[in-house]
Design a protein around this motif. Structure first.
Motif, PDB file in Angstrom:
ATOM      1  N   GLU A   2       0.820  -1.215   0.000  1.00  0.00           N
ATOM      2  CA  GLU A   2       0.000   0.000   0.000  1.00  0.00           C
ATOM      3  C   GLU A   2       0.853   1.262   0.000  1.00  0.00           C
ATOM      4  O   GLU A   2       0.468   2.297  -0.575  1.00  0.00           O
ATOM      5  N   SER A   3       1.992   1.213   0.650  1.00  0.00           N
ATOM      6  CA  SER A   3       2.844   2.405   0.761  1.00  0.00           C
ATOM      7  C   SER A   3       3.888   2.490  -0.343  1.00  0.00           C
ATOM      8  O   SER A   3       4.654   3.462  -0.385  1.00  0.00           O
ATOM      9  N   HIS A   4       3.931   1.516  -1.236  1.00  0.00           N
ATOM     10  CA  HIS A   4       4.955   1.511  -2.277  1.00  0.00           C
ATOM     11  C   HIS A   4       4.710   2.675  -3.236  1.00  0.00           C
ATOM     12  O   HIS A   4       3.617   2.856  -3.773  1.00  0.00           O
ATOM     13  N   PRO A   5       5.733   3.492  -3.472  1.00  0.00           N
ATOM     14  CA  PRO A   5       5.525   4.689  -4.300  1.00  0.00           C
ATOM     15  C   PRO A   5       5.544   4.419  -5.804  1.00  0.00           C
ATOM     16  O   PRO A   5       5.158   5.282  -6.588  1.00  0.00           O
ATOM     17  N   GLY A   6       5.951   3.253  -6.203  1.00  0.00           N
ATOM     18  CA  GLY A   6       6.115   2.983  -7.621  1.00  0.00           C
ATOM     19  C   GLY A   6       4.942   2.250  -8.243  1.00  0.00           C
ATOM     20  O   GLY A   6       3.787   2.354  -7.812  1.00  0.00           O
ATOM     21  N   LYS A   7       5.282   1.451  -9.269  1.00  0.00           N
ATOM     22  CA  LYS A   7       4.259   0.750 -10.046  1.00  0.00           C
ATOM     23  C   LYS A   7       3.510  -0.283  -9.209  1.00  0.00           C
ATOM     24  O   LYS A   7       2.331  -0.539  -9.436  1.00  0.00           O
ATOM     25  N   VAL A   8       4.204  -0.901  -8.246  1.00  0.00           N
ATOM     26  CA  VAL A   8       3.554  -1.898  -7.380  1.00  0.00           C
ATOM     27  C   VAL A   8       2.375  -1.270  -6.642  1.00  0.00           C
ATOM     28  O   VAL A   8       1.262  -1.807  -6.634  1.00  0.00           O
ATOM     29  N   GLY A   9       2.639  -0.140  -6.002  1.00  0.00           N
ATOM     30  CA  GLY A   9       1.581   0.520  -5.255  1.00  0.00           C
ATOM     31  C   GLY A   9       0.460   0.997  -6.154  1.00  0.00           C
ATOM     32  O   GLY A   9      -0.724   0.881  -5.817  1.00  0.00           O
TER      33      GLY A   9
END
Length: 1352
Positions: free
Chosen positions: A1033-1040
C-alpha cells in the motif's frame, strides 16, 4: 255496467297490491329493497374510494424507505399497537390460531379489558385429537393482568418486531386435558387430586405469509349492502359510526410445544390467521367465523353475524396461493339454519362465489370446545376443528359459532387486587432529595431506582392484602433520590471529570482503559466531600421516618435500570449491612454511589447497552435481625411452571443465600390452578455458616451448630405462609417475581421483589427461526442450488433484514411489469428468496414453474442445466406449478416473447443508467456525529439497493432466457439434452470478453508479474500478511499504483460478498497478500494466457450434430448470450458495490453505537436487524442486545447446517456425514457431475470446506469445494481445475473457470466428503467425471486453447 264494476274492482285490487309491494314488503325482491341496495352499493364504493388506505399502502416506486416495503408502513405499525381502553365497554382482542394436516391445532385468544381484566382462551389439540385447554375453561375471565401489553394469567403474546410481521406466543401455564361443556366448582381435595391438569409450555413464532386484510376495505359492497337494505331505517352512516374495527392476516405458527412435563418438546408447524379487533364489544344475535387452509396454499375466510340492525351479514375472501385476493360476493350461508347441524352429522356445505369463482365448501366438524366471554357471561362460543374440501382442493380449518348467553353466570364475581398508582416525575429543581418508602413518589424508578421503587410498591401493597392471603411488613426506610446524586455530581468537578473519563473509555471498548478509568472514578467518588444539602436531607428524613435510635441500618444501592423487566443487575452494586450512626450512613451512601463505577458494574451495563452514569437512588432501611432469611420465586424460574413456588432459606441474614456463601434449605410449594397450596418437597441444605450482625456494626459469617444443620430453618406453616404471599404478589405485580424475605418473631419481612427476567428469553429454536419466511404449503419447492453459491451458509440477521426483502421487492416489481397485473405491493411473503434457519433459498415455484405447459418440456430441462447443472424438474413439479399459476396460453407466450425482445433491446440502456448512478456510489459517514443521523441516512439509501437489484434482475432474466433459447436450439426439439449438447453449451459460453468477475484473476496476474519484477520481491515473500499489506500500500512505484487500481476497481468484492458482515478486500486487503505471495513464487500461475474464440470459431467446434439452420441461429444468438453474461456480471458488481457502501456505513454505525454506550462491540451491529437498530439508536435496549448476543453465539453452529439442493415443503437439514460413513471409492469408480468448462487434468485434490482452509491452496491444486463466489477468484490463478458440489452453467465458478480456461465440473454430489486433500485425482471436465488414482502421480494437464479437451 259489469264492465265498469270489473274495471273498478281490478283498479282497487291493483292499487292494493302496489301498496303492499311498495310500502309494506320487507323481504328481497321489492323495488324499494333493490333501490336501497343500489344506493348503499354506490355509497359504499364512494366511502371506500374516499378513505385513505391503512394497510398495504406502499409506494411501488420504492423512493422512500418508510413506504418501500422493507418494513411495515407507519400506519400499519400504529394499527398493530395495543389500543387504549377508553370506556368499560371497550375491548382490544388479538387472536392467533393455526392447524396442520396431522390434525394439530392451536387457538390463542386474548382480549384486553379495563380494570386489570382480560378474557383469555387457549386451546391446543395434538395429533391424536386430544384437547388441552386452560383449567378454568369454559370460563375465560381473568383479573390482575397487565393492562398495557398483551400479557396475562400466564399467557403472554409479545408484539415484537412487528416491522417484519413477527409475533411470538409464549405460554407457560396449566393445561387441562379434555374440554368441559359446563363450569364446575371443585372442592379443595378434588382440586389437589385433579390429575388431568398439568403444566404445558408453548414457544411459538407467528410469521406472515400474506399481507394484512382490512376487513372493511376488502368486504364485498354487494353483500354488505344486501344486509343493510333489509332495514329501511338503517343508513350507511349508522353502520360506519359503530366503534369497531379489525384486520386479519394469514401466516405460519411454528415452534416448540411441550404438553407432557419431562418430555422433549415437539416441533409444530401450523398455518392460520391472526386477527386484531378493537372497539366496543358487540352483543350478537348469532355469529359464525370459519378459517380454512387448503393443501395447495389457498385460504378461505368467512365471517357472518346477525344482530338487531341487520338480518344477516356474511363476508369473507378467498386468497389464492398465487397471491390473488378474491372477496366473497355471494353465499348461501344461512345462520338461522345452523342449529340443524347435529342432525346432519356435523357436516356443513356452503356455496359461495369469490371473484367470479364458484366454490362448494364442505366442512366436517370435529369435537367441539365450548367457552364463554363476558363478565358475567354474555356470549357462548363453540370451536370446531374441521376437515374441509372445496371444488379445487382439500384442507383443514377452524370454525367458531357464537350466540347470546341468556342464563345466569355460574362463575362467582372476582375482583382484581388493585393498583398502586405510580406518579409521573420530572427531576428538576425542587425535586425531593430524600423520600420515604410510603411516599407515592418513591414508586417511580426514575426517581428512586429499581430497588427503591419495588420496596415502595411492596409497602403500598400491604394495604391491599386480604386476611386469608397472610401478612407481611416492609422495614421502615427512606430513599436518597436520583436528584440527590445529580446535585452531588454538579457540586464535584473532579467527579464529573472522572465520570467523563469512564464514558470515553467505554466508547473505546478497551478493557484496560475501562478498568483504569473505573478505578479512578471509584477513588474520586469515595473521597469526595458530601454535599451539605444531601447530608441534611438524609439526617432529617432518618429522624422523621425511622426510630430515634435504630440499632442497625441497611444501605442498599438502587440503580436506575436495575431490577426491571429487562435487567436485574443483582449484586452489581454495593449493599452495606449493619451500619450504625449518621456518619457511617453518609460514608455508606458515598460507597454505594461509587459502586456504580466499579469495573464489573460498568461492564455489566456496557454489555447491555446501558449508560455509564444512569443515575442511582440509595435505600436506607432499618435492618431486621432475622432468624432465617432467603429467596422465593413465585414460579419455576427455569421452566416457567406456575405449579412450583421455590423457596431457599438459611439461618440468619439472607446475604448467605444471595451470595451463595452457604448451601441453603430448599422447599417447593405446590400451587394448584385454583391457588391451593401444599408442601411438595424439602431438600435439607448443609447450612455450615450463617450471616449475622456484629455488635460494633457490620456483619460476619459464623458457623451453624450441628443440631441446627440437621433441622429445616423453615416450618411447613411458614412455607405455606410465604407461598400465599407469593401468589398475592404475582397477582399484584401482574408478573412473576424473585422475592427476598426475612423472618423474625413469626413476622415476614419483604426486602425485595424483582421480576424474573429469564422467563422471557428466546429459545435457541426461536432465535434460529425468527426470520424464517412462512412456507406457504407442504409442497412448496425451495432450492439452495443458486443461493448456496452466492449466499453460502448462515447469513447474519442484519443482511437478512435488508437483502432478501430487496430481492423480493425487485422481483415483484418486475413481475408486475412482466405479467401486466396490478397486484398491490406485498412485501410480507417471500416471492423469490425465502429464509429458513438463517439461510437463503430460492422459491422454485415462483421462479421456475410460473409459466407452464401441460407436460414437462425442453425449457424446463434447459433451466435445470443453466441453474443447477443437472436435471431437477419432474412432472410433479410442473403440475404443482400448473395448479398454482395455470397453463400458459399462446397469447401470453406471444406477449412475453415480445417483452423479452424489448428487454434484450433495452438492456444496454438499463445497464448504462445503472453504471451512471452506482459506478462511483458512496455514502460519506465522516460527517455523522450521532448514530441517529447515520441511521436515518442509511435508511434513506436503502431504496437504492432496491433499484440496483431490479436492474440486476433484468440482466439475469435476459441472460438466463437467451442461454435457454441457445440450449433449446442445440437440442433441436429432442426431449432431452445429450452429453454433447451440454459440453457444447459450456464451450459456447466461454470467451465472454469483458466479464468483470473474470477480470479479477487477470488483474491479480498482472499484479503478481509487477511484484516479481520489483527488486524487493524477495523481501515481500518473507513478509507476514500485515507487513505485506503495509509494504504494497505504501509503495511509491508501479507496485503501489497497480494495487491501488485493483482495489479501486475490485475492492468491494470478497468471499461471501452479499453478507454485510463480510470484510471486503478494500476493508481487509490482507486476504490478497497470501495469494500474491504464492503466485510470485510460481511464475507459471501468472504467465499462462488464454486464447479467446469468437462466435464463428466456437460454433465450428461444436460436437453436437446440428443442422445448418441451427448453426445460423446460434451465430445470431451467441453474441447476444455472451453480451448478456457480461451485462449480468457488470450489474452484479454494481449490486455488490452498493452493498459494500452499506457495509461500511453499518460498520461506522456500530462504532458510533459503541462510543455512545449502546453496543459493547461494533461487530454486534450485524446481529441486529435494521428495524432493531432503529430502536437501539433511540435508546438502550438490553433485551435486544441479549438476543443479538445469542444470535452471534449460535451463528457458527448454524453456519455448519446444510440442506438438500431441492426441498419439498419445510426444509430439513442434511445429517452430517463423516468420512467413515461414506463408501470409499475404489479404482475405476467415479463421481459424476456436469461439465461447464472442458478439459482433462491430473493433479492433487485440495478439499476446502470453509474459508479458513483456503490458505492451504497450493499452486497446481484441483479445488474441491461446496461452491465458489467471486471471493475465491484470487485463488484461481493457483488452480488447474475446479470441482463444486452445487452450481450450474451460470454459477460463478463456471463463469470464471471458462474465462480462465480451467477444467470445471459442477454438481458433484458429496465430493468434499468422499475426496481427501492431497490425493491425486483425474478431473475429466469433458465427460463430467472425477476419478481417484491408486498411486500419486505428478500433475499433468492436457488443455487446448479454447478450453475444449479431448475425451478420455
Amino acid at each position: 255496467m259489469w264492465q265498469e264494476v270489473s274495471y273498478l274492482g281490478a283498479t282497487l285490487l291493483l292499487s292494493y297490491v302496489v301498496h303492499l309491494f311498495l310500502f309494506t314488503h320487507k323481504g328481497d325482491g321489492g323495488p324499494l329493497f333493490w333501490w336501497r341496495w343500489a344506493r348503499l352499493v354506490v355509497e359504499l364504493w364512494v366511502e371506500r374510494i374516499s378513505r385513505q388506505p391503512r394497510m398495504r399502502n406502499y409506494d411501488s416506486s420504492g423512493t422512500t424507505y418508510e413506504l418501500s416495503g422493507f418494513e411495515a408502513t407507519p400506519s400499519e405499525k400504529e394499527l398493530e399497537q395495543p389500543k387504549p381502553l377508553t370506556t368499560d365497554r371497550y375491548e382490544d382482542e388479538l387472536m392467533v390460531c393455526g392447524v396442520d394436516r396431522e390434525g394439530r391445532a392451536v387457538v390463542a385468544r386474548l382480549v384486553r379489558l379495563t380494570k386489570q381484566r382480560a378474557s383469555i382462551f387457549l386451546c391446543v389439540i395434538d395429533h391424536t385429537g386430544t384437547v388441552y385447554t386452560l383449567p378454568n375453561q369454559p370460563d375465560t375471565s381473568y383479573v390482575n393482568v397487565c393492562g398495557e401489553e398483551w400479557r396475562g394469567a400466564g399467557l403472554s403474546n409479545f408484539i415484537l418486531e412487528f416491522d417484519n410481521n413477527v409475533n411470538t406466543l409464549k405460554v407457560p401455564s396449566y393445561e387441562r386435558q379434555g374440554s368441559r361443556e359446563l363450569y364446575v366448582t371443585y372442592d379443595d381435595d378434588d382440586d389437589d387430586n385433579d390429575d388431568t391438569v398439568t403444566h404445558a409450555r408453548l414457544d411459538l413464532l407467528w410469521r406472515a405469509m400474506r399481507g394484512p386484510i382490512d376487513v372493511w376495505d376488502e368486504a364485498s359492497p354487494r353483500l354488505l349492502a344486501q344486509a343493510l337494505a333489509h332495514d329501511p331505517h338503517t343508513s350507511l352512516h349508522t353502520f360506519l359510526c359503530r366503534e369497531e374495527d379489525r384486520y386479519e392476516q394469514w401466516g405460519s405458527l411454528h415452534g416448540t410445544v411441550n404438553l407432557t412435563p419431562g418430555a422433549d418438546p415437539q416441533v409444530w408447524y401450523l398455518r392460520g390467521p391472526r386477527q386484531h379487533r378493537w372497539g366496543l364489544s358487540q352483543m350478537v344475535g348469532s355469529a359464525m367465523v370459519t378459517f380454512n387452509y387448503f393443501n395447495n396454499g389457498d385460504v378461505i375466510s368467512l365471517h357472518g353475524r346477525s344482530s338487531s340492525t341487520t338480518t344477516q351479514y356474511v363476508g369473507g375472501f378467498l386468497q389464492e396461493a398465487c397471491g390473488v385476493l378474491r372477496p366473497v360476493t355471494s353465499t348461501d350461508l344461512d345462520l338461522g339454519h345452523l342449529h340443524h347441524l347435529p342432525n346432519l352429522g356435523n357436516n356443513l356445505l356452503i356455496k359461495l362465489t369469490a371473484g367470479g369463482r364458484q366454490l362448494d365448501l364442505w366442512q366436517h366438524l370435529s369435537e367441539k370446545v365450548t367457552y364463554y366471554t363476558g363478565d358475567p357471561w354474555t356470549v357462548r362460543h363453540v370451536l370446531h376443528p374441521t376437515t374441509v374440501a372445496a371444488t379445487h382442493s382439500y384442507g383443514w380449518g377452524l370454525t367458531f359459532f357464537s350466540d347470546r348467553y341468556m342464563d345466569l353466570c355460574p362463575v362467582p364475581e372476582r375482583e382484581s387486587v388493585g393498583e398502586a398508582l405510580i406518579p409521573r416525575v420530572v427531576i428538576e429543581e425542587g425535586t425531593p432529595l430524600v423520600v420515604s418508602l410510603d411516599d407515592p413518589l418513591c414508586r417511580n424508578s426514575l426517581l428512586t431506582g429499581g430497588k427503591g421503587a419495588s420496596l415502595a410498591l411492596l409497602t403500598a401493597y400491604t394495604h391491599l392484602l386480604q386476611p386469608y392471603q397472610g401478612h407481611y411488613e416492609v422495614p421502615s426506610g427512606v430513599v436518597v433520590t436520583v436528584a440527590a446524586w445529580q446535585l452531588q455530581l454538579q457540586a464535584s468537578p473532579d467527579l464529573q471529570q472522572a465520570v467523563r473519563a469512564v464514558q470515553q473509555a467505554v466508547g473505546t471498548a478497551q478493557p484496560a482503559q475501562i478498568k483504569d478509568a473505573c478505578s479512578r472514578a471509584v477513588e474520586v467518588c469515595q473521597g469526595m466531600e458530601l454535599c451539605p444539602q444531601v447530608a441534611d436531607a438524609l439526617h432529617d428524613a432518618l429522624l422523621q421516618h425511622l426510630d430515634s435510635q435504630p440499632s442497625r441500618l441497611a444501605v442498599r444501592s438502587s440503580g436506575c435500570g436495575e431490577d426491571d423487566e429487562e435487567t436485574s443487575a443483582a449484586g452489581q452494586n454495593d449493599t452495606i449491612l449493619g451500619v450504625t450512626g449518621l456518619q457511617d450512613t453518609l460514608l455508606a451512601l458515598t460507597r454505594c454511589w461509587a459502586s456504580m463505577f466499579t469495573y464489573h458494574s460498568v461492564e455489566y451495563r456496557r454489555q447491555r447497552g446501558q449508560a455509564v452514569e444512569a443515575g442511582m437512588g440509595v435505600v436506607v432501611q432499618e435492618m431486621v435481625e432475622a432468624e432465617a432469611a432467603g429467596v422465593m420465586f413465585t414460579l419455576d424460574p427455569v421452566t416457567g411452571s406456575p405449579a412450583n413456588i421455590t423457596i431457599t432459606a438459611n439461618y440468619g441474614l439472607g446475604e448467605s443465600v444471595v451470595s451463595a456463601a452457604a448451601e441453603p434449605d430448599t422447599v417447593v410449594v405446590r400451587r394448584s390452578w385454583r391457588d391451593q397450596l401444599s408442601v411438595a418437597s424439602r431438600t435439607l441444605g448443609a447450612k455450615k455458616t450463617k450471616c449475622v450482625m456484629k455488635e460494633d456494626g457490620g456483619t460476619e459469617e459464623v458457623e451453624v451448630g450441628e443440631k441446627e444443620r440437621t433441622q429445616q430453618c423453615l416450618s411447613d406453616t411458614m412455607a405455606l405462609c410465604l407461598g400465599r404471599l407469593a401468589v398475592f404478589l404475582n397477582q399484584a405485580f401482574a408478573s412473576p417475581r424473585d422475592i427476598e424475605f426475612a423472618l423474625a418473631q413469626e413476622t415476614v419481612y419483604l426486602l425485595q421483589a424483582r421480576p424474573i427476567t429469564a422467563l422471557d428469553e428466546w429459545t435457541d429454536y426461536e432465535v434460529t427461526h425468527e426470520q424464517d419466511s412462512a412456507v406457504l404449503c407442504d409442497h412448496e419447492l425451495l432450492t439452495r442450488g443458486n443461493t448456496g453459491e452466492v449466499l453460502p451458509g448462515s447469513i447474519t440477521p442484519l443482511t437478512l433484514s435488508v437483502l432478501p426483502p430487496a430481492l423480493d421487492l425487485a422481483f415483484y416489481m418486475e413481475l408486475c411489469h412482466w405479467e401486466r397485473y396490478s397486484h398491490t405491493l406485498e412485501p410480507y411473503f417471500a416471492h423469490l428468496s425465502p429464509i429458513y434457519s438463517t439461510q437463503v433459498f430460492l422459491n422454485m415455484l415462483q421462479m421456475q414453474y410460473r409459466y407452464n405447459d401441460k407436460e414437462m418440456n425442453l425449457v424446463n430441462r434447459a433451466i435445470d442445466l443453466i441453474v443447477y447443472g443437472h436435471d431437477v424438474s419432474t412432472e410433479q413439479f410442473v403440475q404443482w406449478g400448473v395448479e398454482r399459476f395455470g397453463l400458459q396460453s399462446k397469447l401470453i407466450k406471444m406477449y412475453q416473447t415480445f417483452l423479452l425482445l424489448f428487454d434484450v433491446l433495452s438492456l444496454g440502456g438499463h445497464v448504462r443508467r445503472c453504471k451512471q448512478k452506482f459506478a462511483d456510489y458512496t455514502l460519506a459517514c465522516g460527517w455523522a456525529v450521532s448514530s441517529v443521523s447515520l441511521y436515518k441516512e442509511i435508511s434513506r439509501r436503502l431504496p437504492d439497493l432496491l433499484e440496483v437489484s431490479r436492474t440486476h434482475n433484468i440482466t439475469s432474466k435476459v441472460s438466463s432466457s437467451t442461454e435457454c433459447i441457445a440450449f433449446i436450439l442445440l437440442g433441436e426439439g429432442k426431449k432431452e439434452f445429450s452429453k454433447e449438447n451440454k459440453a457444447d453449451m459450456a464451450s459456447l459460453l466461454s470467451s465472454c470478453i469483458g466479464v468483470e468477475s473474470a477480470d479479477v484473476p487477470v488483474a491479480l496476474k498482472e499484479m503478481a508479474r509487477v511484484i516479481a519484477e520489483n527488486e524487493e520481491a524477495e523481501e515481500f515473500l518473507a513478509m507476514t500478511s500485515e507487513e505485506g499489506r503495509v509494504w504494497i500500500e505504501s509503495h511509491p512505484g508501479k507496485v503501489g499504483d497497480t494495487f491501488r487500481n485493483f482495489l479501486s476497481k475490485h475492492g468491494h468484492r470478497c468471499i461471501k460478498e452479499f453478507d454485510l458482515s463480510s470484510l471486503s478486500w478494500g476493508l481487509n486487503p490482507c486476504t490478497l497478500i497470501h495469494t500474491l505471495q504464492v503466485m510470485v513464487r510460481h511464475p507459471s500461475s501468472y504467465n499462462s494466457v488464454k486464447e479467446e474464440l469468437n462466435a464463428h470459431q466456437a460454433i465450428d467446434n461444436l460436437q453436437s450434430p446440428v443442422s445448418h439452420g441451427t448453426r445460423r441461429s446460434l451465430q445470431f444468438m451467441l453474441p447476444i448470450c455472451r453480451k448478456a453474461v457480461v451485462q449480468r456480471e457488470a450489474t452484479k458488481s454494481l449490486f455488490i458495490k452498493v452493498i459494500d457502501v452499506l457495509r461500511r456505513a453499518y460498520r461506522k454505525l456500530g462504532q458510533l453505537l459503541v462510543s455512545e454506550g449502546r453496543l459493547p462491540s461494533p461487530d454486534l451491529v450485524f446481529y441486529l436487524t435494521h428495524p432493531e437498530l432503529g430502536v437501539l439508536v433511540q435508546g438502550p435496549s438490553p433485551s435486544l442486545l441479549a438476543k443479538a448476543m445469542k444470535r452471534q453465539r449460535l451463528h457458527p453452529t448454524l453456519n455448519q447446517i446444510k440442506f438438500p439442493e431441492v426441498n419439498i415443503g419445510i426444509p430439513k437439514p442434511l445429517t452430517p456425514k463423516k468420512q467413515n460413513d461414506v463408501e470409499v471409492m475404489g479404482l475405476g469408480e467415479v463421481i459424476m457431475g456436469t461439465p461447464v468448462c472442458q478439459g482433462v487434468v491430473t493433479a492433487p485434490a485440495r478439499v476446502v470446506t470453509c474459508l479458513q482452509e483456503a490458505s492451504n491452496i497450493q499452486n497446481g491444486d484441483i479445488l474441491v469445494t461446496m461452491s465458489t463466489d467471486v471471493g475465491w477468484t484470487p485463488y484461481f490463478p493457483l488452480l488447474v481445475g475446479i470441482v463444486t458440489e452445487i452450481g450450474g452453467l451460470i454459477s460463478h465458478g463456471a463463469v470464471v473457470a471458462r474465462e480462465y480456461g480451467l477444467p470445471c465440473v459442477v454438481g458433484a454430489a458429496e465430493a468434499t466428503t468422499i475426496l481427501q486433500s492431497g490425493e491425486n485425482i483425474i478431473l475429466n471436465a469433458t465427460q463430467g467425471t472425477i476419478t481417484r488414482l491408486a498411486t500419486p502421480q505428478p500433475p499433468t494437464t492436457n488443455q487446448d486453447n479454447n478450453c475444449s479437451q479431448e475425451q478420455q
